[in-house]
Design an enzyme around this catalytic site. Structure first.
Site, PDB file in Angstrom:
ATOM      1  NE  ARG A 221      31.700  43.115  33.668  1.00 40.83           N
ATOM      2  CZ  ARG A 221      32.676  42.720  32.862  1.00 40.83           C
ATOM      3  NH1 ARG A 221      33.430  43.618  32.254  1.00 40.83           N
ATOM      4  NH2 ARG A 221      32.882  41.442  32.636  1.00 40.83           N
TER       5      ARG A 221
ATOM      6  CB  SER B 184      30.928  37.945  37.007  1.00 44.18           C
ATOM      7  OG  SER B 184      31.766  37.354  36.047  1.00 44.18           O
TER       8      SER B 184
ATOM      9  CD  GLU C 209      29.290  42.243  36.723  1.00 40.76           C
ATOM     10  OE1 GLU C 209      29.045  42.878  35.690  1.00 40.76           O
ATOM     11  OE2 GLU C 209      29.417  41.017  36.745  1.00 40.76           O
TER      12      GLU C 209
HETATM   13  N1  EPU Z   1      39.576  31.209  38.844  1.00 38.94           N
HETATM   14  C1  EPU Z   1      39.732  30.180  39.742  1.00 38.94           C
HETATM   15  N2  EPU Z   1      38.616  29.496  40.138  1.00 38.94           N
HETATM   16  C2  EPU Z   1      37.374  29.783  39.685  1.00 38.94           C
HETATM   17  C3  EPU Z   1      37.211  30.836  38.782  1.00 38.94           C
HETATM   18  C4  EPU Z   1      38.334  31.549  38.364  1.00 38.94           C
HETATM   19  O1  EPU Z   1      40.838  29.893  40.178  1.00 38.94           O
HETATM   20  O2  EPU Z   1      36.428  29.109  40.113  1.00 38.94           O
HETATM   21  C5  EPU Z   1      40.756  31.939  38.373  1.00 38.94           C
HETATM   22  C6  EPU Z   1      41.069  31.596  36.923  1.00 38.94           C
HETATM   23  O3  EPU Z   1      41.879  30.457  36.818  1.00 38.94           O
HETATM   24  C7  EPU Z   1      41.801  32.844  36.464  1.00 38.94           C
HETATM   25  C8  EPU Z   1      41.100  33.955  37.253  1.00 38.94           C
HETATM   26  O4  EPU Z   1      40.490  33.342  38.379  1.00 38.94           O
HETATM   27  O5  EPU Z   1      43.145  32.816  36.860  1.00 38.94           O
HETATM   28  C9  EPU Z   1      40.079  34.728  36.428  1.00 38.94           C
HETATM   29  O6  EPU Z   1      39.053  33.854  35.943  1.00 38.94           O
HETATM   30  P1  EPU Z   1      38.371  34.056  34.499  1.00 38.94           P
HETATM   31  O7  EPU Z   1      39.416  34.141  33.438  1.00 38.94           O
HETATM   32  O8  EPU Z   1      37.327  33.011  34.363  1.00 38.94           O
HETATM   33  O9  EPU Z   1      37.721  35.481  34.525  1.00 38.94           O
HETATM   34  P2  EPU Z   1      36.928  36.288  35.670  1.00 38.94           P
HETATM   35  O10 EPU Z   1      37.812  37.371  36.163  1.00 38.94           O
HETATM   36  O11 EPU Z   1      36.336  35.353  36.683  1.00 38.94           O
HETATM   37  C10 EPU Z   1      35.979  38.112  34.059  1.00 38.94           C
HETATM   38  C11 EPU Z   1      34.647  38.762  33.829  1.00 38.94           C
HETATM   39  C12 EPU Z   1      33.765  37.858  32.982  1.00 38.94           C
HETATM   40  C13 EPU Z   1      34.442  37.619  31.649  1.00 38.94           C
HETATM   41  C14 EPU Z   1      35.833  37.000  31.905  1.00 38.94           C
HETATM   42  C15 EPU Z   1      36.657  36.881  30.648  1.00 38.94           C
HETATM   43  C16 EPU Z   1      34.261  40.194  35.780  1.00 38.94           C
HETATM   44  C17 EPU Z   1      33.510  40.373  37.071  1.00 38.94           C
HETATM   45  N3  EPU Z   1      34.014  39.045  35.115  1.00 38.94           N
HETATM   46  O12 EPU Z   1      35.747  36.918  34.822  1.00 38.94           O
HETATM   47  O13 EPU Z   1      32.533  38.543  32.750  1.00 38.94           O
HETATM   48  O14 EPU Z   1      33.680  36.759  30.829  1.00 38.94           O
HETATM   49  O15 EPU Z   1      36.596  37.838  32.816  1.00 38.94           O
HETATM   50  O16 EPU Z   1      37.045  38.164  30.226  1.00 38.94           O
HETATM   51  O17 EPU Z   1      35.030  41.064  35.397  1.00 38.94           O
HETATM   52  C18 EPU Z   1      30.316  38.831  33.611  1.00 38.94           C
HETATM   53  O18 EPU Z   1      30.630  40.002  33.823  1.00 38.94           O
HETATM   54  O19 EPU Z   1      29.159  38.389  33.873  1.00 38.94           O
HETATM   55  C19 EPU Z   1      31.319  37.930  33.061  1.00 38.94           C
HETATM   56  C20 EPU Z   1      31.086  36.611  32.878  1.00 38.94           C
END
Ligand code: EPU
Length: 347
Positions: A171, A244, A341
């Protein structure tokens, strides 16, 4: 033509009210030779999808509305329909103008049976903004397929930057560290060629299994990602948001081990021998802040705690105040600092 006191509420996915003191739509490269582009404007606006706008942007806002996709080499002509595409296709480079909507570009490639960006479908924003924060999702990042970034360097003129010169990271890119130096006008992207589909993410595997797909095509992966995103991320057209809101924090391994001893189900992603990335969404969720709402119109999304939402009528100041509460609660509970972010813009 520069206009005065223009509302940006329609131009940001958080649907936040904001007035630009001066506003110029960039629709033609010839405008770059005008006096407005001798120095950086206060704000360069693309799809407005990764920013938190406060009430007012002083100075000039340039809204990048340059259009056009040009195939530079490699693509079969006329393009085969998606169903008839034979893999692998010859490597192809396309030059995409900065104002093109990112998702429309991804659909344009998939409609032709082309591949390479299927994991990045449905990301809001424009092509010109995509390299700035090196958009990524489900194991893919745009930087892997950038061949060159065409920029306007204020006070210098047109330049072409190599991927190395862009210093891409998670990012992150040079454009974030040198704000006010470059305006991105087009990006050369590599498509097709030898390409391994990225289906490693558990969520993608589960969705492909649910769809009964054993040997996925790029379009199958795009469909899986579409379904996952729709199930977790709100559509800004109906519920204002900027994806995010915070980055996933990277902590020392010792710090991770300390937390893991207390929270056995803490998910984590190793970065190197000494660093681990933690999911901010999990931390916010486990701090009891998933799907909560302040006294007004701001809250965290019920299905993804990392996404802050505007239920309608919120101001940027209100979102900012709420986000600080979230940071404070996560710091108090886990000792982990969350970094925004989204970019904070205006006053
Ligand atoms: N989780 C929870 N509760 C929540 C949200 C997430 O327990 O309310 C847990 C999920 O179960 C999982 C982990 O946290 O174990 C990660 O969650 P998720 O797979 O949804 O991905 P993320 O890390 O929250 C990142 C990116 C997203 C991208 C997704 C998929 C960043 C800051 N965000 O989200 O990007 O779509 O991975 O690759 O790196 C964005 O940048 O705007 C964005 C949406």
């Amino acid at each position: 033509m520069v206009r005065h006191n223009v509302s940006l509420v329609r131009f940001n996915t958080f649907n936040l009210p904001c007035i630009a003191e001066r506003y110029l739509a960039l629709t033609d490269l010839r405008q770059l030779n005008g006096p407005e582009f001798e120095q950086a404007p206060e704000l360069v606006l693309g799809g407005g999808s990764n920013m938190l706008l406060l009430d007012r942007v002083p100075g000039l806002t340039v809204h990048v509305a340059l259009g056009g996709i040009t195939v530079l080499n490699g693509a079969p002509s006329p393009p085969p329909p998606a169903s008839a595409a034979k893999y692998p296709l010859p490597a192809t480079t396309v030059r995409v103008a900065a104002g093109v909507d990112w998702n429309q570009f991804v659909r344009y490639t998939l409609d032709r049976g082309w591949y390479g960006f299927e994991n990045l479908i449905l990301i809001p924003g424009t092509v010109g903004a995509a390299p700035v924060q090196n958009i990524g999702a489900y194991g893919a990042e745009i930087a892997e397929r950038i061949e060159a970034v065409h920029v306007w360097e204020y006070g210098v003129g047109a330049r072409v930057l190599t991927p190395e010169e862009c210093a891409f990271g998670y990012r992150d890119s040079r454009f974030k560290h040198e704000p006010g130096r470059f305006l991105i006008i087009a990006v050369d992207l590599r498509l097709n060629g030898d390409h391994e589909l990225k289906t490693g993410y558990g969520a993608i595997q589960a969705e492909l299994a649910r769809l009964n797909v054993e040997t996925p095509s790029p379009n199958d992966v795009a469909l899986a990602v579409t379904n996952i995103r729709r199930s977790k991320l709100p559509d800004w057209f109906f519920l204002g948001n900027s994806g995010s809101f915070f980055k996933n924090p990277v902590v020392r391994k010792a710090e991770h081990d300390r937390l893991k001893a207390v929270y056995e189900d803490l998910p984590s992603y190793p970065i190197d021998d000494d660093h681990v990335k933690l999911p901010a969404g999990w931390l916010i969720d486990r701090a009891g802040l998933k799907g909560v709402r302040n006294d007004g119109a701001v809250g965290t999304y019920a299905k993804q705690a990392l996404v802050l939402v505007n239920h309608g009528g919120a101001s940027g100041q209100e979102v900012l105040a709420f986000s600080k509460l979230v940071q404070a609660e996560v710091l108090a509970k886990f000792g982990v600092a969350l970094e925004r972010e989204v970019r904070l813009i205006g006053t």
